[in-house]
Design a protein around this motif. Structure first.
Motif, PDB file in Angstrom:
ATOM      1  N   ASP A  53      -4.234  -5.901 -10.663  1.00 14.06           N
ATOM      2  CA  ASP A  53      -3.051  -5.735 -11.504  1.00 14.06           C
ATOM      3  C   ASP A  53      -2.329  -4.404 -11.312  1.00 14.06           C
ATOM      4  O   ASP A  53      -1.109  -4.366 -11.174  1.00 14.06           O
ATOM      5  CB  ASP A  53      -3.435  -5.878 -12.990  1.00 14.06           C
ATOM      6  CG  ASP A  53      -3.656  -7.328 -13.395  1.00 14.06           C
ATOM      7  OD1 ASP A  53      -3.138  -8.225 -12.694  1.00 14.06           O
ATOM      8  OD2 ASP A  53      -4.345  -7.563 -14.406  1.00 14.06           O
ATOM      9  N   GLU A  54      -3.083  -3.294 -11.299  1.00 18.62           N
ATOM     10  CA  GLU A  54      -2.399  -1.993 -11.290  1.00 18.62           C
ATOM     11  C   GLU A  54      -1.692  -1.710  -9.972  1.00 18.62           C
ATOM     12  O   GLU A  54      -0.675  -1.019  -9.933  1.00 18.62           O
ATOM     13  CB  GLU A  54      -3.367  -0.851 -11.640  1.00 18.62           C
ATOM     14  CG  GLU A  54      -4.493  -0.614 -10.666  1.00 18.62           C
ATOM     15  CD  GLU A  54      -5.764  -1.368 -11.046  1.00 18.62           C
ATOM     16  OE1 GLU A  54      -6.851  -0.851 -10.725  1.00 18.62           O
ATOM     17  OE2 GLU A  54      -5.650  -2.456 -11.650  1.00 18.62           O
ATOM     18  N   ILE A  55      -2.203  -2.246  -8.868  1.00 19.33           N
ATOM     19  CA  ILE A  55      -1.511  -2.077  -7.588  1.00 19.33           C
ATOM     20  C   ILE A  55      -0.291  -2.993  -7.545  1.00 19.33           C
ATOM     21  O   ILE A  55       0.803  -2.579  -7.139  1.00 19.33           O
ATOM     22  CB  ILE A  55      -2.464  -2.356  -6.408  1.00 19.33           C
ATOM     23  CG1 ILE A  55      -3.608  -1.341  -6.408  1.00 19.33           C
ATOM     24  CG2 ILE A  55      -1.712  -2.315  -5.079  1.00 19.33           C
ATOM     25  CD1 ILE A  55      -4.663  -1.577  -5.346  1.00 19.33           C
ATOM     26  N   ALA A  56      -0.450  -4.229  -7.982  1.00 19.93           N
ATOM     27  CA  ALA A  56       0.671  -5.177  -8.010  1.00 19.93           C
ATOM     28  C   ALA A  56       1.822  -4.643  -8.864  1.00 19.93           C
ATOM     29  O   ALA A  56       3.004  -4.864  -8.545  1.00 19.93           O
ATOM     30  CB  ALA A  56       0.201  -6.519  -8.559  1.00 19.93           C
ATOM     31  N   ALA A  57       1.495  -3.909  -9.916  1.00 16.34           N
ATOM     32  CA  ALA A  57       2.525  -3.422 -10.845  1.00 16.34           C
ATOM     33  C   ALA A  57       3.508  -2.457 -10.193  1.00 16.34           C
ATOM     34  O   ALA A  57       4.607  -2.243 -10.710  1.00 16.34           O
ATOM     35  CB  ALA A  57       1.853  -2.752 -12.038  1.00 16.34           C
ATOM     36  N   ALA A  58       3.137  -1.895  -9.048  1.00 16.78           N
ATOM     37  CA  ALA A  58       4.024  -0.948  -8.365  1.00 16.78           C
ATOM     38  C   ALA A  58       5.154  -1.647  -7.627  1.00 16.78           C
ATOM     39  O   ALA A  58       6.167  -1.028  -7.289  1.00 16.78           O
ATOM     40  CB  ALA A  58       3.214  -0.096  -7.381  1.00 16.78           C
ATOM     41  N   TYR A  59       5.008  -2.939  -7.382  1.00 18.59           N
ATOM     42  CA  TYR A  59       5.990  -3.683  -6.559  1.00 18.59           C
ATOM     43  C   TYR A  59       6.898  -4.467  -7.497  1.00 18.59           C
ATOM     44  O   TYR A  59       6.615  -5.606  -7.853  1.00 18.59           O
ATOM     45  CB  TYR A  59       5.231  -4.610  -5.611  1.00 18.59           C
ATOM     46  CG  TYR A  59       6.058  -5.194  -4.469  1.00 18.59           C
ATOM     47  CD1 TYR A  59       7.438  -5.044  -4.385  1.00 18.59           C
ATOM     48  CD2 TYR A  59       5.426  -5.906  -3.454  1.00 18.59           C
ATOM     49  CE1 TYR A  59       8.165  -5.576  -3.340  1.00 18.59           C
ATOM     50  CE2 TYR A  59       6.149  -6.444  -2.394  1.00 18.59           C
ATOM     51  CZ  TYR A  59       7.515  -6.276  -2.338  1.00 18.59           C
ATOM     52  OH  TYR A  59       8.241  -6.805  -1.295  1.00 18.59           O
ATOM     53  N   THR A  60       8.011  -3.850  -7.886  1.00 15.57           N
ATOM     54  CA  THR A  60       8.904  -4.469  -8.873  1.00 15.57           C
ATOM     55  C   THR A  60      10.293  -4.769  -8.335  1.00 15.57           C
ATOM     56  O   THR A  60      11.013  -5.603  -8.903  1.00 15.57           O
ATOM     57  CB  THR A  60       9.057  -3.561 -10.103  1.00 15.57           C
ATOM     58  OG1 THR A  60       9.544  -2.280  -9.672  1.00 15.57           O
ATOM     59  CG2 THR A  60       7.731  -3.386 -10.824  1.00 15.57           C
ATOM     60  N   ARG A  61      10.703  -4.099  -7.255  1.00 13.08           N
ATOM     61  CA  ARG A  61      12.026  -4.395  -6.709  1.00 13.08           C
ATOM     62  C   ARG A  61      12.027  -5.816  -6.147  1.00 13.08           C
ATOM     63  O   ARG A  61      10.979  -6.318  -5.727  1.00 13.08           O
ATOM     64  CB  ARG A  61      12.390  -3.376  -5.631  1.00 13.08           C
ATOM     65  CG  ARG A  61      12.600  -1.979  -6.209  1.00 13.08           C
ATOM     66  CD  ARG A  61      13.032  -0.982  -5.164  1.00 13.08           C
ATOM     67  NE  ARG A  61      14.342  -1.335  -4.611  1.00 13.08           N
ATOM     68  CZ  ARG A  61      14.987  -0.571  -3.730  1.00 13.08           C
ATOM     69  NH1 ARG A  61      14.446   0.555  -3.295  1.00 13.08           N
ATOM     70  NH2 ARG A  61      16.170  -0.937  -3.265  1.00 13.08           N
ATOM     71  N   PRO A  62      13.179  -6.483  -6.115  1.00 13.46           N
ATOM     72  CA  PRO A  62      13.202  -7.902  -5.721  1.00 13.46           C
ATOM     73  C   PRO A  62      12.547  -8.157  -4.361  1.00 13.46           C
ATOM     74  O   PRO A  62      12.786  -7.436  -3.392  1.00 13.46           O
ATOM     75  CB  PRO A  62      14.698  -8.216  -5.668  1.00 13.46           C
ATOM     76  CG  PRO A  62      15.319  -7.256  -6.608  1.00 13.46           C
ATOM     77  CD  PRO A  62      14.513  -5.991  -6.496  1.00 13.46           C
ATOM     78  N   GLY A  63      11.724  -9.181  -4.316  1.00 11.18           N
ATOM     79  CA  GLY A  63      11.061  -9.591  -3.085  1.00 11.18           C
ATOM     80  C   GLY A  63      10.999 -11.099  -3.031  1.00 11.18           C
ATOM     81  O   GLY A  63      10.890 -11.751  -4.071  1.00 11.18           O
ATOM     82  N   ALA A  64      11.098 -11.652  -1.847  1.00  9.62           N
ATOM     83  CA  ALA A  64      11.045 -13.107  -1.716  1.00  9.62           C
ATOM     84  C   ALA A  64      10.550 -13.468  -0.324  1.00  9.62           C
ATOM     85  O   ALA A  64      10.567 -12.658   0.593  1.00  9.62           O
ATOM     86  CB  ALA A  64      12.428 -13.720  -1.949  1.00  9.62           C
ATOM     87  N   SER A  65      10.089 -14.691  -0.191  1.00 13.35           N
ATOM     88  CA  SER A  65       9.758 -15.272   1.111  1.00 13.35           C
ATOM     89  C   SER A  65      10.361 -16.668   1.092  1.00 13.35           C
ATOM     90  O   SER A  65      10.004 -17.487   0.251  1.00 13.35           O
ATOM     91  CB  SER A  65       8.247 -15.344   1.322  1.00 13.35           C
ATOM     92  OG  SER A  65       7.946 -16.108   2.475  1.00 13.35           O
ATOM     93  N   THR A  66      11.296 -16.932   1.978  1.00 12.95           N
ATOM     94  CA  THR A  66      12.018 -18.203   1.934  1.00 12.95           C
ATOM     95  C   THR A  66      11.077 -19.391   1.875  1.00 12.95           C
ATOM     96  O   THR A  66      11.247 -20.306   1.070  1.00 12.95           O
ATOM     97  CB  THR A  66      12.946 -18.323   3.157  1.00 12.95           C
ATOM     98  OG1 THR A  66      13.861 -17.221   3.157  1.00 12.95           O
ATOM     99  CG2 THR A  66      13.722 -19.628   3.118  1.00 12.95           C
ATOM    100  N   LEU A  67      10.065 -19.382   2.736  1.00 10.50           N
ATOM    101  CA  LEU A  67       9.163 -20.530   2.814  1.00 10.50           C
ATOM    102  C   LEU A  67       7.821 -20.287   2.139  1.00 10.50           C
ATOM    103  O   LEU A  67       7.016 -21.205   2.010  1.00 10.50           O
ATOM    104  CB  LEU A  67       8.934 -20.909   4.283  1.00 10.50           C
ATOM    105  CG  LEU A  67      10.184 -21.375   5.032  1.00 10.50           C
ATOM    106  CD1 LEU A  67       9.908 -21.501   6.522  1.00 10.50           C
ATOM    107  CD2 LEU A  67      10.685 -22.698   4.473  1.00 10.50           C
ATOM    108  N   GLY A  68       7.552 -19.042   1.736  1.00  8.29           N
ATOM    109  CA  GLY A  68       6.250 -18.721   1.170  1.00  8.29           C
ATOM    110  C   GLY A  68       5.952 -19.479  -0.110  1.00  8.29           C
ATOM    111  O   GLY A  68       6.747 -19.468  -1.045  1.00  8.29           O
ATOM    112  N   ALA A 124       0.830  -1.207   0.000  1.00 12.19           N
ATOM    113  CA  ALA A 124       0.000   0.000   0.000  1.00 12.19           C
ATOM    114  C   ALA A 124       0.863   1.255   0.000  1.00 12.19           C
ATOM    115  O   ALA A 124       0.564   2.235  -0.708  1.00 12.19           O
ATOM    116  CB  ALA A 124      -0.931  -0.003   1.213  1.00 12.19           C
ATOM    117  N   SER A 125       1.950   1.228   0.763  1.00  7.99           N
ATOM    118  CA  SER A 125       2.852   2.386   0.798  1.00  7.99           C
ATOM    119  C   SER A 125       3.573   2.573  -0.524  1.00  7.99           C
ATOM    120  O   SER A 125       3.738   3.696  -1.017  1.00  7.99           O
ATOM    121  CB  SER A 125       3.868   2.228   1.935  1.00  7.99           C
ATOM    122  OG  SER A 125       3.243   2.374   3.188  1.00  7.99           O
ATOM    123  N   ILE A 126       4.024   1.476  -1.118  1.00  7.47           N
ATOM    124  CA  ILE A 126       4.710   1.557  -2.418  1.00  7.47           C
ATOM    125  C   ILE A 126       3.777   2.148  -3.473  1.00  7.47           C
ATOM    126  O   ILE A 126       4.157   3.025  -4.247  1.00  7.47           O
ATOM    127  CB  ILE A 126       5.192   0.153  -2.856  1.00  7.47           C
ATOM    128  CG1 ILE A 126       6.319  -0.341  -1.943  1.00  7.47           C
ATOM    129  CG2 ILE A 126       5.661   0.169  -4.310  1.00  7.47           C
ATOM    130  CD1 ILE A 126       6.670  -1.806  -2.158  1.00  7.47           C
TER     131      ILE A 126
END
Length: 433
Positions: free
Chosen positions: A294-309, A129-131
């Motif tokens: 889609d349009e909100i998800a498109a804002a989150y492009t920097r690398p992200g991961a969850s080890t177990l997710g 939401a902040s991004i």
């Protein structure tokens, strides 16, 4: 060396080790707790073989029942094939699960990020939401619960769970839709949804005007099964949209059939901007996710991961769980069973003034216990819980004063179970607890 069945420590042995090795915040129910060793659908068994009807479901987790054979088989098959690789490599279950969720979530919610708990899901939703908005303040509801980390604990509006002595700033709290004890001292429907209207006052007076999102549960579980009236979320969403504020709906407890619909927010015909889920998605395997359009998800492009997710086992468990929920039509079953159980509780309310209010949707029900002066009957609730446990029924307790008996059984509970529960509860109430 014992190569046979595990020797049971028993309650006293477990309590001794718990005191020695667990951080003391890890609490438990009952003055005389039991050791649970086995589960089968809606039933649990202790180390002596005693059977209990589970009306807690691991806090709204085991919606399909304990050790459901179809889900257990999917987990075992996957564990024996590929247990873990993390998201930096391609595996199939995670994308199949994301596709499956997109087919059942409300409105335009389509893209998912998987993690391992509801707390992580709410943390991720706040970040997203902040991004997207470029803003960093949040609004929460009083009596809401959103997690155990620093931020999600700060978003929580229950003092007993706000154990951080230095909570995160920039979070404002709005009155919740607690019709039984209205924080604004009004009555529905004459109130014209004053609690929802108060959101605008909070935005204008408690924030700097840079609010990214508001967090809300469709039904506040730990808050005491607080169930907003019709129209509440529509009014709330209108206000938020007029200020460009996102609505994050926390379905961690209400999701996957619990309330009589696949998701609790569907009762209110409102589309969340972001939705968080966990608990019942994998029927007991640790899971969490947040999803958005889609349009909100498109804002989150920097690398992200969850080890177990979204690991292969969790995703396999989730896919099997969704198969069971869909093929067994558990949301409809929860609606029907919940209506029956709520009617039974309402009948007891007519006989026993201790039951001040009965509320909830589907199989997410609460009975608020009160004394003659309408003050919270917390000690009476503890006595009833202990007595019911001794009779073979496990019931929860929630609310800021811990005076709300909560009923969150596996959705496979049957009419005979509910009759037995209600009859025994009446016996306890009649006996003076």
């Amino acid at each position: 060396m014992n190569h046979g069945k595990q020797a049971f420590l028993g309650p006293e042995g477990i309590l001794e080790k718990k005191r020695e090795y667990l951080i003391p915040c890890v609490y438990h129910f009952y003055s005389k707790p039991m050791q649970l060793v086995r589960g089968e659908m809606q039933y649990l068994y202790d180390h002596t073989g005693k059977k209990y009807l589970d009306c807690v479901a691991g806090i709204s987790v085991i919606n399909c029942g304990h050790c459901h054979p179809q889900i257990t088989r999917a987990i075992c098959d996957q564990v024996n094939t590929l247990q873990h690789t993390t998201t930096i490599y391609l595996t199939q279950n995670i994308v199949n699960l994301a596709e499956r969720l997109a087919s059942i979530t409300p409105g335009r919610l389509k893209k998912s990020f998987f993690c391992a708990s509801g707390t992580e899901a709410n943390e991720g939703a706040a970040l997203l939401a902040s991004i997207f908005t470029g803003r960093h303040e949040f609004i929460s509801l009083r009596q809401g619960l959103h997690g155990r980390t620093k931020l999600t604990m700060s978003l929580t509006g229950l003092s007993m769970w706000r154990t951080d002595t230095s909570p995160v700033g920039g979070i404002s709290f709005a009155p919740n839709a607690y019709c039984y004890r209205c924080p604004l001292h009004k009555s529905y429907p004459e109130c014209d949804l004053a609690c929802a209207n108060e959101i605008e006052t909070v935005i204008k007076t408690s924030s700097s005007g840079q609010v990214a999102a508001m967090f809300a549960e469709p039904i506040q579980g730990n808050g005491g099964i607080i169930t907003p009236p019709p129209g509440y979320f529509k009014r709330l969403k209108e206000i938020l949209e007029s200020y460009g504020i996102l609505l994050i709906v926390d379905e961690v407890q209400t999701g996957f059939g619990r309330t009589g619909k696949m998701f609790g927010i569907e009762h209110y015909d409102v589309e969340p901007d972001i939705m968080t889920v966990a608990k019942a998605l994998a029927n007991g395997t640790p899971v969490g996710a947040f999803m958005t359009r889609d349009e909100i998800a498109a804002a989150y492009t920097r690398p992200g991961a969850s080890t177990l997710g979204g690991n292969p086992v969790t995703a396999a468990a989730s896919l099997a769980t969704l198969d069971v929920i869909t093929n067994s039509n558990l949301p409809a079953r929860a609606a029907e069973s919940g209506s029956y159980l709520k009617q039974g509780l309402a009948s007891l309310q007519q006989k026993y003034s201790l039951l001040g209010d009965v509320r909830g949707l589907g199989l997410m029900l609460g009975a608020e216990l009160v004394r003659p002066d309408n003050s919270p009957a917390a000690q009476e609730l503890d006595n009833i819980m202990e007595n019911m446990k001794d009779r073979g029924f496990l019931i929860g307790k929630t609310g800021p004063d811990r005076n709300v008996l909560t009923f969150l059984p596996p959705l496979v509970i049957n009419r005979e179970d509910m009759d037995s529960l209600l009859n025994n509860l009446e016996d306890v109430l009649k006996s003076g607890y």
